[in-house]
Design an enzyme around this catalytic site. Structure first.
Site, PDB file in Angstrom:
ATOM      1  N   ARG A 193      44.845  38.350  54.539  1.00  0.00           N
ATOM      2  CA  ARG A 193      46.146  38.345  53.844  1.00  0.00           C
ATOM      3  C   ARG A 193      47.546  38.738  54.528  1.00  0.00           C
ATOM      4  O   ARG A 193      47.730  39.838  54.805  1.00  0.00           O
ATOM      5  CB  ARG A 193      45.914  39.400  52.578  1.00  0.00           C
ATOM      6  CG  ARG A 193      44.759  39.142  51.454  1.00  0.00           C
ATOM      7  CD  ARG A 193      44.661  40.321  50.647  1.00  0.00           C
ATOM      8  NE  ARG A 193      43.924  40.164  49.497  1.00  0.00           N
ATOM      9  CZ  ARG A 193      42.496  40.657  49.444  1.00  0.00           C
ATOM     10  NH1 ARG A 193      41.918  41.179  50.365  1.00  0.00           N
ATOM     11  NH2 ARG A 193      41.936  40.269  48.259  1.00  0.00           N
ATOM     12  N   ARG A 251       6.567  60.019  27.604  1.00  0.00           N
ATOM     13  CA  ARG A 251       7.903  59.949  28.486  1.00  0.00           C
ATOM     14  C   ARG A 251       8.238  58.576  28.413  1.00  0.00           C
ATOM     15  O   ARG A 251       7.406  57.719  28.110  1.00  0.00           O
ATOM     16  CB  ARG A 251       6.940  60.022  29.922  1.00  0.00           C
ATOM     17  CG  ARG A 251       6.371  61.468  30.437  1.00  0.00           C
ATOM     18  CD  ARG A 251       5.553  61.233  31.500  1.00  0.00           C
ATOM     19  NE  ARG A 251       4.761  62.434  31.638  1.00  0.00           N
ATOM     20  CZ  ARG A 251       5.040  63.418  32.509  1.00  0.00           C
ATOM     21  NH1 ARG A 251       5.874  63.403  33.204  1.00  0.00           N
ATOM     22  NH2 ARG A 251       4.223  64.455  32.510  1.00  0.00           N
ATOM     23  N   CYS A 301      36.109  34.783  48.504  1.00  0.00           N
ATOM     24  CA  CYS A 301      36.796  35.729  49.301  1.00  0.00           C
ATOM     25  C   CYS A 301      37.248  36.930  48.335  1.00  0.00           C
ATOM     26  O   CYS A 301      38.074  37.666  48.601  1.00  0.00           O
ATOM     27  CB  CYS A 301      37.973  35.526  50.367  1.00  0.00           C
ATOM     28  SG  CYS A 301      39.321  34.566  49.276  1.00  0.00           S
ATOM     29  N   GLY A 359      39.025  32.594  44.950  1.00  0.00           N
ATOM     30  CA  GLY A 359      39.650  34.032  44.808  1.00  0.00           C
ATOM     31  C   GLY A 359      39.240  34.441  43.564  1.00  0.00           C
ATOM     32  O   GLY A 359      39.799  34.361  42.541  1.00  0.00           O
ATOM     33  N   THR A 360      38.005  35.016  43.487  1.00  0.00           N
ATOM     34  CA  THR A 360      37.505  35.369  42.235  1.00  0.00           C
ATOM     35  C   THR A 360      38.406  36.569  41.679  1.00  0.00           C
ATOM     36  O   THR A 360      38.093  37.026  40.414  1.00  0.00           O
ATOM     37  CB  THR A 360      36.013  35.805  42.333  1.00  0.00           C
ATOM     38  OG1 THR A 360      35.926  36.556  43.490  1.00  0.00           O
ATOM     39  CG2 THR A 360      35.137  34.301  42.338  1.00  0.00           C
ATOM     40  N   ASN A 361      39.049  37.291  42.385  1.00  0.00           N
ATOM     41  CA  ASN A 361      39.665  38.330  41.715  1.00  0.00           C
ATOM     42  C   ASN A 361      40.758  37.917  40.759  1.00  0.00           C
ATOM     43  O   ASN A 361      41.015  38.325  39.641  1.00  0.00           O
ATOM     44  CB  ASN A 361      40.570  39.297  42.945  1.00  0.00           C
ATOM     45  CG  ASN A 361      39.868  39.825  43.813  1.00  0.00           C
ATOM     46  OD1 ASN A 361      38.579  40.092  43.595  1.00  0.00           O
ATOM     47  ND2 ASN A 361      40.286  39.988  44.851  1.00  0.00           N
ATOM     48  N   ASP A 362      41.707  36.948  41.159  1.00  0.00           N
ATOM     49  CA  ASP A 362      42.490  36.073  40.356  1.00  0.00           C
ATOM     50  C   ASP A 362      42.005  35.215  39.331  1.00  0.00           C
ATOM     51  O   ASP A 362      41.980  35.226  37.973  1.00  0.00           O
ATOM     52  CB  ASP A 362      43.729  35.494  40.994  1.00  0.00           C
ATOM     53  CG  ASP A 362      44.786  36.412  41.709  1.00  0.00           C
ATOM     54  OD1 ASP A 362      45.449  37.135  40.881  1.00  0.00           O
ATOM     55  OD2 ASP A 362      45.060  36.201  42.807  1.00  0.00           O
ATOM     56  N   HIS A 369      15.918  67.221  40.722  1.00  0.00           N
ATOM     57  CA  HIS A 369      16.511  66.026  40.518  1.00  0.00           C
ATOM     58  C   HIS A 369      17.934  65.795  41.071  1.00  0.00           C
ATOM     59  O   HIS A 369      18.051  64.646  41.684  1.00  0.00           O
ATOM     60  CB  HIS A 369      17.138  66.667  38.848  1.00  0.00           C
ATOM     61  CG  HIS A 369      18.370  65.487  38.473  1.00  0.00           C
ATOM     62  ND1 HIS A 369      19.589  65.844  38.492  1.00  0.00           N
ATOM     63  CD2 HIS A 369      18.152  64.399  37.689  1.00  0.00           C
ATOM     64  CE1 HIS A 369      20.423  64.874  38.137  1.00  0.00           C
ATOM     65  NE2 HIS A 369      19.536  63.890  37.521  1.00  0.00           N
TER      66      HIS A 369
HETATM   67  C1  PEP Z   1      41.435  36.773  45.131  1.00  0.00           C
HETATM   68  O1  PEP Z   1      42.190  36.622  44.188  1.00  0.00           O
HETATM   69  O2  PEP Z   1      40.347  36.814  44.859  1.00  0.00           O
HETATM   70  C2  PEP Z   1      41.915  36.994  46.249  1.00  0.00           C
HETATM   71  C3  PEP Z   1      41.064  37.117  47.231  1.00  0.00           C
HETATM   72  O3  PEP Z   1      43.392  37.185  46.673  1.00  0.00           O
HETATM   73  P1  PEP Z   1      44.047  38.387  46.496  1.00  0.00           P
HETATM   74  O4  PEP Z   1      42.972  39.500  46.004  1.00  0.00           O
HETATM   75  O5  PEP Z   1      45.051  38.756  47.665  1.00  0.00           O
HETATM   76  O6  PEP Z   1      44.775  37.903  45.129  1.00  0.00           O
HETATM   77 MG    MG Z   2      44.438  35.807  44.622  1.00  0.00          MG
END
Ligand code: PEP
Ligand code: MG
Length: 875
Positions: free
Chosen positions: A560, A92, A831, A766-769, A454
């Site tokens: 936003r 296993r 954010c 802004g960790t997305n960008d 499962h």
């Molecule tokens: C980001 O960039 O992390 C962010 C919070 O701003 P937006 O997603 O609006 O670009």
């Molecule tokens: Mg951004």
């Protein structure tokens, strides 16, 4: 020389990283003196080594395995291939973190024609012996050699037809012997070689198969969802078999020391007479409740109850155990901290504190924050539910409410969900291959299988509603329909299922939002006591803000503002602004928007009751706001007194090759200061109003400038923001404090954060960008190639969901190290989407951020994750 193999008696529970969860616990149970069939564990390091050696088991590891086979033979007094007392084993998987059903298992290994005859004589039970053999050939062919199960199932069906019987158990020893012969022929046909007779060759095949299964697609999906690193590898446990299928004084069971669905204290589980473990987990036969075992197996049951007590006290957590009864005697095959629903997790944690077994901090650390999600999502509306009449009932295997359109395959569930449909996956029984389909569905309904099937285990792990084992359903999977309560349901028909009660309803039942109360409330209060990080929310509307407040948000970390422009009454004025030829015309249009923005902001401040509110100024490229359909463009042209061609030219002029790197963020404020000025007026005027109405609140708006890459950009924009704000405050003759800060979402901003900190009151990552720009991956399109990255093991996770600590995280740390000394008052948060992801939150805690900000429903997850991070840091 490295030690790659451990006897059970050489290990212990603390060696989980090396021996995997199952191996470490088998060792621990052995040390506790519990009845464990003995064997050995090949370490997780051996698995990693196997991959490093090009998927081969090297000679050093082989030598140790061989050595341990001999030791195992000595301990058990049995021998591979022996004519008197043959050794049969199970093989296993067992990783550090349990991954139920995701990897491979092989039972009854060590059998060949000679051994079958031996055990048939010894046991005087040839039917059992041949049943084991045909199962082994089938399992080995499927798991080790990847010959599909279906060929063997067809042969079984043919045999049953020939004999005129319905159930497998009605087949005789001779039938099974004949089947085993047919299976071997099938094997030879598919593989081109004889089925291996040598137990050692079989064992090596099985060990390799388990190592290999670490990398199978369903394991990879499961790992990604559960933050389990690929580098961990799986251990392999080779354990002497105990037989639950030797007759009616035998059986196999799975049980929990507390109810994994509700958390209620008390033994909970299932037992199948004359069966092997796979029969329970696969959900092929519906087992009996564990309490019934007491009647048929009084001694083994009494022993089992004692074992449960020992294990729960020892591990100080709810245990999930697999066991076998062989000729009336109990054998423990596995124990682990049981998977449980979010609801049960909260109840168990609180109960363990009340029972004096755990501290509050330990209780907080026990809850998987990701599971809270299920509690925060809608439940059936109580009134509507009362009126609804169930049309059937299965087992309430994983709580929550689900409604949607019926689909019959995992692939359909995924495809339909991808096009935005809510679906309920209805299956005869689920198999591990169904995992992505289960993930895509709102809920899962199965015809067969118990609470530990499962489907049930995986659904609970995912926090997905599941009703299992509804035997009243007459299923016709092939034609995608089933009948229940006299009605035939087809693909696409609506159904509702209740994973708590197991009830099934025709049609859609409305759902309502959940609240934080009871044990949930207790755990969250403890989490708040132990965390350092503050938790804010990303909210653009008062409704979202209120929801987030209910869920414990301590402020808004990101509003936003552009989302407010899209509403019908505002978009016209905004388009007028975009199409304006002069600054005056622009200002005139902006004047129309100002009152809307002001009332929006006012409502937000009110919802937050004096807690901080960060308002981010206009960010997206203007192209996103103009109409792209000709009819809409014509309307706009008419409204503005322009020609269609003029409007078309404006729209055309706004097009960009790389809009996310285009004319957006503070660049808009640089080109059109009037927009930022209007937003400043709205922010300040709204704050003044609310402060006047609520003298006891401290309304202190935080104005956030997006996409700054150079200190001069921030300086330039800040200057007129401050002038405008100060003028408003002076004109109103009040005192009002406000802050101007910036997002850090461009690598250059992070690298020059010492300069930027001189002008900023706060940083918000802004960790997305920042992820987009650090990797150079488009946040909108990366999904197209990420799957290939997972397959190639370049990435284990989506960096847009789980913070890349090595790269993006390093930029964040750099920014903090550079920025904080320049401005001691600087406060810092995050954010981007990562603000609600538990491992990212842990990182944010570690680097010393002041707060994380996430969407409202993730606020409790972030609160808990922040507490866990603080508790772990203290330890
Ligand atoms: C980001 O960039 O992390 C962010 C919070 O701003 P937006 O997603 O609006 O670009
Ligand atoms: Mg951004």
């Amino acid at each position: 020389m490295n030690k790659w193999v451990y006897l059970f008696k050489e290990g212990n529970a603390d060696m989980r990283n090396l021996l995997g969860g199952k191996g470490a616990n088998l060792a621990e149970m052995t040390n506790l003196g519990l009845p464990v069939p003995q064997g050995f564990t090949i370490t997780t390091e051996a698995c990693t080594q196997y991959y490093e050696d090009g998927r081969e088991i090297n000679d050093e590891i082989k030598a140790q395995i061989d050595e341990h086979i001999i030791k195992m033979e000595e301990i058990t007094g049995k021998k591979f291939g022996d004519k008197q007392n043959p050794l049969l084993v199970s093989v296993r998987s067992g990783a550090r973190a349990s991954m139920p059903g995701m990897m491979d298992t092989i039972l009854n290994l060590g059998l060949n024609e000679d051994v079958v005859n031996t055990i048939a004589d010894l046991s005087k039970n040839p039917r059992w012996a041949w049943d084991c053999y045909r199962r082994f050939i089938q399992m080995y062919s499927d798991v080790v050699m990847e010959v599909g199960k279906k060929y063997f199932e067809e042969l079984i069906d043919q045999m049953k037809e020939k004999r005129g019987v319905k159930q497998d158990v009605e087949l005789t020893a001779d039938d099974l012997k004949e089947l085993a012969g047919q299976f071997k022929a099938e094997y030879k046909d598919k593989i081109g070689a004889d089925f291996p007779d040598d137990p050692k060759e079989q064992l090596y095949g099985a060990i390799k198969a388990v190592f290999r299964s670490w990398d199978n697609p369903r394991a990879n999906v499961y790992r990604r969802d559960n933050d389990i690193p690929y580098s961990w590898g799986t251990a392999v446990n080779v354990q002497s078999m105990a037989f639950g299928n030797m007759g009616d004084d035998c059986g196999t069971g799975v049980a929990f020391t507390r109810d994994p669905a509700t958390g209620n204290k008390g033994l909970f589980g299932e037992f199948l007479t004359n069966a092997q473990g796979e029969d329970v987990v696969a959900g092929v036969r519906t087992p009996m409740p564990i309490a019934q075992m007491a009647e048929q197996f009084p001694e083994a049951y009494a022993d089992f109850v004692k074992v449960c007590d020992v294990l729960e006290k020892h591990y100080r957590d709810m245990q999930d155990m697999e066991f076998t009864v062989e000729n009336g005697k109990l054998y423990m095959l596995q124990c682990r901290n049981g998977k449980r629903t979010a609801q049960a997790a909260l109840k168990i944690a609180c109960d363990l504190v009340d029972e004096g077994m755990r501290t509050e901090e330990e209780a907080v650390a026990m809850i998987d924050p990701r599971n809270l999600d299920t509690l925060l999502h809608p439940q059936f509306d109580a009134a509507a539910l009362k009126k609804a009449q169930p049309i059937g009932k299965g087992l309430g295997a994983s709580p929550g409410a689900a409604c949607g359109k019926i689909v019959f395959t995992a692939e359909d569930a995924e495809a339909w969900a991808n096009r935005g449909e809510k679906v309920v996956l209805v299956r005869l029984e689920t198999s591990p291959e169904d995992i992505t389909g289960m993930k895509s569905a709102q809920g899962i309904l199965t015809v067969r299988g118990g609470m530990t099937s499962h489907a049930a285990v995986v659904a609970r792990g995912m926090g997905k509603c599941c009703v299992s084992g509804c035997g009243e359903i007459a299923m016709d999977e092939e034609n995608k329909k089933f009948t229940l309560a006299g009605k035939t349901f087809h693909e696409g028909d609506f159904i509702s299922i209740d994973g708590t009660t197991g009830n099934i309803y025709d049609g859609l039942i409305p759902t309502v939002d959940a609240t934080i109360a009871g044990e949930f409330g207790r755990i969250m209060a403890w989490a708040d006591k132990y965390r350092r990080l503050r938790v804010r929310t990303n909210a653009d509307t008062p409704t979202d803000a209120k929801k987030a407040r209910e869920l414990g948000a301590e402020g808004i970390g990101l509003c936003r503002t552009e989302h407010m422009f899209f509403e019908e009454d505002r978009i016209a004025a905004f388009r007028e602004m975009i199409c304006a030829d002069t600054a005056e015309a622009r200002e005139k249009a902006l004047d129309k928007i100002l009152p809307y923005q002001q009332s929006d902001f006012k409502a937000l401040y009110e919802a937050l009751e004096g807690n901080p509110v960060t308002i981010r100024f206009l960010d997206p490229p203007l192209h996103e706001f103009v109409p792209h359909e000709e009819a809409e463009q014509k309307k706009l042209a008419d409204a503005l007194g322009k020609s269609l061609d003029e409007v078309k030219a404006i729209v055309e002029g706004l097009k960009e090759f790389n809009p996310m790197m285009g004319h957006r963020g503070c660049r808009l404020a640089v080109t059109y200061p009037e927009i930022a000025k209007m937003q400043t007026k709205a922010v300040i005027r709204a704050a003044i109003e609310v402060q006047k109405e609520h003298a006891d609140w401290n309304v202190k708006p935080e104005i956030m400038i997006p996409l700054v890459g150079d200190i001069k950009e921030l300086k330039y924009v800040k200057k007129f923001v401050v002038e405008t704000a100060d003028a408003e405050i002076e004109a109103a003759g009040v005192k009002l404090e406000y802050e101007v800060g910036t997002m850090i979402e461009i690598p250059r901003a992070a690298l020059t954060a010492d300069e930027i900190a001189k002008e900023a009151d706060f940083f918000c990552f802004g960790t997305n960008d920042l992820t987009q720009m650090t990797f150079g991956f488009s946040r909108d399109d990366a999904g197209k190639f990420l799957d290939a990255y997972y397959d190639a093991k370049i990435f284990e996770n989506d960096p847009f969901a789980k913070l890349d600590q090595d790269g993006v995280g390093k930029l964040m740390e750099t920014a903090l190290k550079l920025g904080k000394p320049e401005n001691p008052k600087l406060h810092c948060g995050i954010c981007g989407e990562h603000g609600g992801d538990p491992t990212s939150v842990e990182f944010c805690n570690k680097i010393g951020l002041d707060y994380v900000s996430c969407s409202p429903f993730r606020v409790p997850i972030a609160r808990l994750a922040a507490a866990q991070a603080a508790i772990a840091q203290k330890a």
